[in-house]
Design a protein around this motif. Structure first.
Motif, PDB file in Angstrom:
ATOM      1  N   ALA A   1       0.232   3.169  -3.061  1.00 31.24           N
ATOM      2  CA  ALA A   1      -1.151   3.581  -3.334  1.00 31.24           C
ATOM      3  C   ALA A   1      -1.258   5.104  -3.429  1.00 31.24           C
ATOM      4  O   ALA A   1      -0.463   5.836  -2.838  1.00 31.24           O
ATOM      5  CB  ALA A   1      -2.075   3.068  -2.239  1.00 31.24           C
TER       6      ALA A   1
ATOM      7  N   LEU B   1      -7.373   6.295  -2.114  1.00 29.82           N
ATOM      8  CA  LEU B   1      -7.021   5.051  -1.435  1.00 29.82           C
ATOM      9  C   LEU B   1      -8.132   4.011  -1.539  1.00 29.82           C
ATOM     10  O   LEU B   1      -7.875   2.850  -1.850  1.00 29.82           O
ATOM     11  CB  LEU B   1      -6.676   5.322   0.032  1.00 29.82           C
ATOM     12  CG  LEU B   1      -6.138   4.148   0.826  1.00 29.82           C
ATOM     13  CD1 LEU B   1      -4.897   3.557   0.170  1.00 29.82           C
ATOM     14  CD2 LEU B   1      -5.828   4.562   2.255  1.00 29.82           C
TER      15      LEU B   1
ATOM     16  N   ASP C   1      -8.108   2.541  -4.992  1.00 28.82           N
ATOM     17  CA  ASP C   1      -6.972   1.640  -5.174  1.00 28.82           C
ATOM     18  C   ASP C   1      -7.207   0.306  -4.459  1.00 28.82           C
ATOM     19  O   ASP C   1      -6.889  -0.762  -4.985  1.00 28.82           O
ATOM     20  CB  ASP C   1      -5.683   2.275  -4.666  1.00 28.82           C
ATOM     21  CG  ASP C   1      -5.120   3.323  -5.611  1.00 28.82           C
ATOM     22  OD1 ASP C   1      -5.729   3.558  -6.667  1.00 28.82           O
ATOM     23  OD2 ASP C   1      -4.063   3.899  -5.277  1.00 28.82           O
TER      24      ASP C   1
ATOM     25  N   LEU D   1       0.820  -1.212   0.000  1.00 28.05           N
ATOM     26  CA  LEU D   1       0.000   0.000   0.000  1.00 28.05           C
ATOM     27  C   LEU D   1       0.851   1.257   0.000  1.00 28.05           C
ATOM     28  O   LEU D   1       0.334   2.353  -0.153  1.00 28.05           O
ATOM     29  CB  LEU D   1      -0.943   0.005   1.201  1.00 28.05           C
ATOM     30  CG  LEU D   1      -2.037  -1.048   1.156  1.00 28.05           C
ATOM     31  CD1 LEU D   1      -2.944  -0.912   2.373  1.00 28.05           C
ATOM     32  CD2 LEU D   1      -2.842  -0.957  -0.114  1.00 28.05           C
TER      33      LEU D   1
END
Length: 64
Positions: A23, A28, A31, A20
């Motif tokens: 990302a 977020l 994603d 992450l």
């Protein structure tokens, strides 16, 4: 074991772990949904605690 069976067995051993840290924080949720739809097996979260390294990435507060 046939070649097809061996290939099938080896595919099951592969796991995808997405970080992450790459990302887009402004998107977020989007994603995360894309990773979910891609059937990623695990999410890798680097939490920077501010003690050993500056808290410039995914903080514990963001992960809550």
């Amino acid at each position: 074991m046939s070649t097809v069976q061996a290939q099938s067995a080896s595919r099951r051993l592969i796991r995808i772990c997405a970080s992450l840290a790459c990302a887009d924080w402004l998107h977020l949720e989007q994603d995360l949904r894309a990773l979910e739809n891609a059937r990623v097996d695990y999410l890798h979260i680097d939490v920077m605690d501010g003690l050993f390294v500056p808290n410039l990435a995914l903080s514990p507060d963001l992960m809550r």
